[in-house]
Design a protein around this motif. Structure first.
Motif, PDB file in Angstrom:
ATOM      1  N   LEU A  55       0.827  -1.214   0.000  1.00 28.32           N
ATOM      2  CA  LEU A  55       0.000   0.000   0.000  1.00 28.32           C
ATOM      3  C   LEU A  55       0.857   1.257   0.000  1.00 28.32           C
ATOM      4  N   LEU A  56       1.931   1.231   0.782  1.00 31.17           N
ATOM      5  CA  LEU A  56       2.825   2.384   0.847  1.00 31.17           C
ATOM      6  C   LEU A  56       3.453   2.657  -0.521  1.00 31.17           C
ATOM      7  N   GLY A  57       3.918   1.607  -1.169  1.00 33.78           N
ATOM      8  CA  GLY A  57       4.542   1.758  -2.477  1.00 33.78           C
ATOM      9  C   GLY A  57       3.567   2.208  -3.548  1.00 33.78           C
ATOM     10  N   ALA A  58       2.362   1.654  -3.515  1.00 32.69           N
ATOM     11  CA  ALA A  58       1.352   2.034  -4.504  1.00 32.69           C
ATOM     12  C   ALA A  58       0.982   3.508  -4.356  1.00 32.69           C
ATOM     13  N   ALA A  59       0.825   3.966  -3.116  1.00 37.19           N
ATOM     14  CA  ALA A  59       0.491   5.369  -2.876  1.00 37.19           C
ATOM     15  C   ALA A  59       1.622   6.287  -3.328  1.00 37.19           C
ATOM     16  N   LYS A  60       2.839   5.905  -3.002  1.00 39.71           N
ATOM     17  CA  LYS A  60       4.007   6.708  -3.391  1.00 39.71           C
ATOM     18  C   LYS A  60       4.135   6.774  -4.910  1.00 39.71           C
ATOM     19  N   MET A  61       3.882   5.665  -5.568  1.00 37.23           N
ATOM     20  CA  MET A  61       3.962   5.614  -7.020  1.00 37.23           C
ATOM     21  C   MET A  61       2.908   6.514  -7.660  1.00 37.23           C
ATOM     22  N   ALA A  62       1.682   6.489  -7.136  1.00 39.72           N
ATOM     23  CA  ALA A  62       0.606   7.331  -7.677  1.00 39.72           C
ATOM     24  C   ALA A  62       0.925   8.814  -7.497  1.00 39.72           C
ATOM     25  N   LEU A  63       1.478   9.159  -6.334  1.00 37.78           N
ATOM     26  CA  LEU A  63       1.807  10.556  -6.063  1.00 37.78           C
ATOM     27  C   LEU A  63       2.964  11.049  -6.931  1.00 37.78           C
ATOM     28  N   GLU A  64       3.995  10.245  -7.038  1.00 38.64           N
ATOM     29  CA  GLU A  64       5.209  10.708  -7.703  1.00 38.64           C
ATOM     30  C   GLU A  64       5.143  10.631  -9.227  1.00 38.64           C
ATOM     31  N   THR A  65       4.372   9.689  -9.767  1.00 37.69           N
ATOM     32  CA  THR A  65       4.262   9.609 -11.220  1.00 37.69           C
ATOM     33  C   THR A  65       3.197  10.551 -11.770  1.00 37.69           C
ATOM     34  N   GLY A  66       2.190  10.831 -10.956  1.00 34.13           N
ATOM     35  CA  GLY A  66       1.091  11.672 -11.429  1.00 34.13           C
ATOM     36  C   GLY A  66       0.154  10.962 -12.387  1.00 34.13           C
ATOM     37  N   GLU A  67       0.373   9.686 -12.595  1.00 38.95           N
ATOM     38  CA  GLU A  67      -0.473   8.907 -13.494  1.00 38.95           C
ATOM     39  C   GLU A  67      -1.823   8.606 -12.831  1.00 38.95           C
ATOM     40  N   HIS A  68      -2.847   8.445 -13.661  1.00 38.26           N
ATOM     41  CA  HIS A  68      -4.161   8.074 -13.137  1.00 38.26           C
ATOM     42  C   HIS A  68      -4.068   6.678 -12.524  1.00 38.26           C
ATOM     43  N   PRO A  69      -4.688   6.461 -11.362  1.00 40.30           N
ATOM     44  CA  PRO A  69      -4.625   5.136 -10.729  1.00 40.30           C
ATOM     45  C   PRO A  69      -5.077   4.005 -11.653  1.00 40.30           C
ATOM     46  N   ALA A  70      -6.039   4.293 -12.527  1.00 37.76           N
ATOM     47  CA  ALA A  70      -6.513   3.244 -13.437  1.00 37.76           C
ATOM     48  C   ALA A  70      -5.398   2.797 -14.387  1.00 37.76           C
ATOM     49  N   LYS A  71      -4.579   3.739 -14.859  1.00 33.43           N
ATOM     50  CA  LYS A  71      -3.474   3.376 -15.752  1.00 33.43           C
ATOM     51  C   LYS A  71      -2.422   2.560 -15.011  1.00 33.43           C
ATOM     52  N   LEU A  72      -2.112   2.992 -13.777  1.00 33.84           N
ATOM     53  CA  LEU A  72      -1.137   2.250 -12.980  1.00 33.84           C
ATOM     54  C   LEU A  72      -1.634   0.834 -12.711  1.00 33.84           C
TER      55      LEU A  72
END
Length: 314
Positions: free
Chosen positions: A222-239
């Motif tokens: 969960l920590l990594g997924a949240a960090k990835m969403a914040l830092e990449t700026g990509e839509h969660p659906a794409k990730l």
């Protein structure tokens, strides 16, 4: 010296004093964040709590905070007062401190559901009131806080509140109409995510992993997924789609989640918590509350750092 964003840090180093009416977990988390940030010294923070909650004050003393059972003592010794009590106690506590609360002080309420207008009605005219919805990860300085400014607040007040809350995580100013939805999302959200962690860990245990390893992997996921969403700026659906290889394990797992209505349940949870926040505020305070009336100090007494320093030196 006028209190502006450019003088905030200098002001903190001089004499800003913080008070907490209510000494529970959120108050302690905020106090600890302020201290650890180096912005506020422990001796410049005071907390109050009823005599029945003496254990909470002992915990505050262990951090180096001043403590008291008198809420009015907090207002006398603070520039910024955090109202950290349960919603049913807001009316009583606010009415108690009103005679000693002045326009050169800032009141920051973290009481669930209580509107700025309701609090303003219990304080002297033109009192500066801020409403905040923090969340429990503030305890580990990873909180998410949203705040709204009252009509009497000064321009620099937003910067003060943001800097204070930023010591325990992310902080953002929003219109007050957003605060109840924020409560449903980030305010209550940690409980949803703890349930997700528990479920993921249970799945790992069912598949043969030791419990402690399963919990750690779930947490870091969960920590990594949240960090990835914040830092990449990509839509969660794409990730999400990027993880799912054709005929791979992830898409099979996602099919199960969608079959159970995961996203729909989360939407329902945020909506239910939002509505509960609104209901709590409506029930905690009567709608026909009489406004506090008092002979306020003259309007042209401006709130300056020098006045505060003189008050504290007395």
């Amino acid at each position: 010296i006028t209190l502006t964003p450019s003088t905030l840090l200098a002001y903190w180093s001089m004499s800003m004093r913080i008070g907490f009416i209510g000494a529970g977990k959120m108050a302690q988390a905020l106090a600890r964040g302020l201290i650890n940030s180096g912005r506020i010294a422990p001796e410049n923070i005071i907390a109050s709590s009823p005599r029945a909650d003496v254990a909470l004050l002992e915990q505050c003393k262990a951090m180096g905070l001043a403590t008291t059972h008198e809420n009015t003592e907090v207002t006398h010794k603070s520039d910024v007062v955090f109202l950290a009590v349960k919603p049913p106690h807001v009316s009583k506590v606010t009415s108690e401190i009103a005679p000693s609360f002045s326009r050169d002080q800032l009141l920051v309420s973290i009481a669930l559901g209580i509107t700025i207008r309701n609090i303003e009605s219990l304080l002297p005219s033109k009192s500066r009131v801020v409403r905040v919805m923090p969340n429990t990860p503030a305890v580990v300085r990873a909180g998410a806080s949203a705040f709204s400014m009252g009509s009497a607040c000064k321009e620099a007040d937003s910067d003060i509140v943001k800097e204070l809350l930023s010591t325990v995580g992310f902080a953002v100013e929003v219109p007050e109409a957003y605060i109840d939805p924020v409560t449903g999302l980030s305010g209550s959200g940690p409980s949803y995510m703890f349930a997700v962690i528990e479920g993921l860990a249970d799945g790992g245990v069912k598949a043969g992993l030791p419990r402690d390893l399963a919990v750690k992997l779930a947490c870091h996921t969960l920590l990594g997924a949240a960090k990835m969403a914040l830092e990449t700026g990509e839509h969660p659906a794409k990730l999400k789609d990027d993880v799912q290889s054709p005929a791979g394990s992830s898409v099979y797992g996602m099919h199960k989640l969608e079959s159970g209505g995961l996203k729909g349940l989360l939407i329902d949870a945020v909506e239910a918590a939002t509505n509960r926040s609104r209901e709590t505020g409506n029930k905690a305070l009567p709608r026909d509350m009489p406004r506090y009336s008092s002979d306020m100090q003259d309007e042209d007494e401006e709130n300056t750092v020098e006045q505060r320093v003189r008050r504290h030196d007395k």
